[in-house]
Design an enzyme around this catalytic site. Structure first.
Site, PDB file in Angstrom:
ATOM      1  N   GLY A 192       0.815  -1.202   0.000  1.00 22.13           N
ATOM      2  CA  GLY A 192       0.000   0.000   0.000  1.00 22.13           C
ATOM      3  C   GLY A 192       0.850   1.254   0.000  1.00 22.13           C
ATOM      4  N   ALA A 193       0.183   2.396   0.003  1.00 23.05           N
ATOM      5  CA  ALA A 193       0.898   3.667  -0.020  1.00 23.05           C
ATOM      6  C   ALA A 193       1.668   3.896   1.275  1.00 23.05           C
ATOM      7  CB  ALA A 193      -0.090   4.812  -0.249  1.00 23.05           C
ATOM      8  N   GLU A 194       1.116   3.406   2.393  1.00 25.10           N
ATOM      9  CA  GLU A 194       1.721   3.657   3.698  1.00 25.10           C
ATOM     10  C   GLU A 194       2.644   2.538   4.165  1.00 25.10           C
ATOM     11  OE1 GLU A 194       1.526   6.286   5.641  1.00 25.10           O
ATOM     12  OE2 GLU A 194       0.002   7.475   4.601  1.00 25.10           O
ATOM     13  N   ALA A 195       2.339   1.294   3.756  1.00 25.48           N
ATOM     14  CA  ALA A 195       3.096   0.171   4.306  1.00 25.48           C
ATOM     15  C   ALA A 195       3.102  -1.024   3.361  1.00 25.48           C
ATOM     16  CB  ALA A 195       2.524  -0.240   5.658  1.00 25.48           C
TER      17      ALA A 195
ATOM     18  N   VAL B 204       3.153  -5.179   3.625  1.00 21.41           N
ATOM     19  CA  VAL B 204       2.790  -6.184   4.622  1.00 21.41           C
ATOM     20  C   VAL B 204       3.204  -7.570   4.125  1.00 21.41           C
ATOM     21  CG1 VAL B 204       0.925  -7.169   6.000  1.00 21.41           C
ATOM     22  CG2 VAL B 204       0.846  -4.747   5.343  1.00 21.41           C
TER      23      VAL B 204
ATOM     24  N   LYS C 258       4.633  -5.512   9.259  1.00 24.20           N
ATOM     25  CA  LYS C 258       4.160  -4.295   8.594  1.00 24.20           C
ATOM     26  C   LYS C 258       5.337  -3.325   8.517  1.00 24.20           C
ATOM     27  CE  LYS C 258       0.203  -1.144   8.675  1.00 24.20           C
ATOM     28  NZ  LYS C 258      -1.034  -0.791   9.400  1.00 24.20           N
TER      29      LYS C 258
ATOM     30  N   ASP D  51     -10.902   2.054   9.282  1.00 26.51           N
ATOM     31  CA  ASP D  51     -10.858   1.480   7.930  1.00 26.51           C
ATOM     32  C   ASP D  51     -11.575   0.135   7.937  1.00 26.51           C
ATOM     33  OD1 ASP D  51     -10.283   1.064   5.276  1.00 26.51           O
ATOM     34  OD2 ASP D  51      -8.198   0.505   5.590  1.00 26.51           O
TER      35      ASP D  51
END
Length: 226
Positions: free
Chosen positions: A12-15, A17, A30, A128
């Site tokens: 994803g954009a943030e992390a 996994v 993560k 979320d």
């Protein structure tokens, strides 16, 4: 931090996994991803703050008896959070299974509503609530990915939590038109079984009917402005 990666679960954009093992245990790592458009120092501070917050809320949820991953290790400077790997199928797969029966789906979504209300009673919103962040293991419901979770006492934030799930169910799973109603049924009946919302250190958590009413208000606003 000894983690052996085996399979990437999500980018994803943030992390990023990964599933793997941590000292022989099935685990999930993560790994925070830098955001190039931010100043590096600011990006690092925000990343550290969010990762510590996620770990704290997972620990708080576990202490309250909720079914969420246990925190195994945290390297906030390196941007890594290691958590327990939980068995179960993502709710999205359960809802999209070709042989799914209406009665089974209704029972599953009732339990999802129960799990969300138990979370809310601890003054926590998930942030979320998608069908990817709910795992179904037989009759157990696990909530995962607390990256956007927070401590809240404002009824609006709880209503938004349910509205996110409402939107996901309506857009991604239209084959189950009563989906959110079954979730709400579990949400409300859980409060009836457990009694009034608890008074915690930060105040009183909005009760289930107040949150449901706010969800309806948010729906009306979205339709009006949409």
């Amino acid at each position: 931090m000894v983690f052996t990666p085996a399979e990437r679960l999500h980018l994803g954009a943030e992390a990023e996994v990964w599933k793997g093992t941590w000292f022989g245990k099935q685990a999930v790592r993560k790994q925070r991803r830098p955001r190039s458009w931010r100043h590096p120092d600011l990006d690092h501070r925000l990343g550290v703050r969010r990762m510590i917050s996620e770990a704290r809320l997972l620990v708080r949820s576990r202490k309250a008896g909720l079914s969420v991953p246990a925190v195994l290790d945290l390297d906030y400077e390196g941007g890594q959070l290691i958590i327990e790997h939980l068995d179960g199928k993502p709710l999205i797969e359960v809802l999209n299974a070709p042989n799914a029966s209406g009665e089974d789906i209704k029972a599953t979504l009732w339990r999802v509503g129960e799990a969300v209300r138990l979370l809310h009673r601890e003054a926590m919103t998930h942030g979320d609530l998608s069908s990817n962040n709910v795992l179904v293991e037989d009759e157990r419901i696990h909530l995962i990915d607390f990256g956007l979770a927070s401590i809240e006492y404002d009824v609006e934030r709880f209503g938004i939590d349910l509205h996110v799930l409402d939107e996901i169910l309506g857009a991604s799973h239209p084959q189950w038109p009563g989906a959110i109603d079954w979730v709400i049924e579990g949400y409300l009946e859980t409060e009836e079984r457990l009694g009034p919302s608890p008074v915690l250190q930060g105040g009183t958590v909005p009760n289930a009917r107040e949150v449901h009413a706010r969800l309806e208000d948010i729906r009306t606003r979205v339709r009006y402005h949409g």
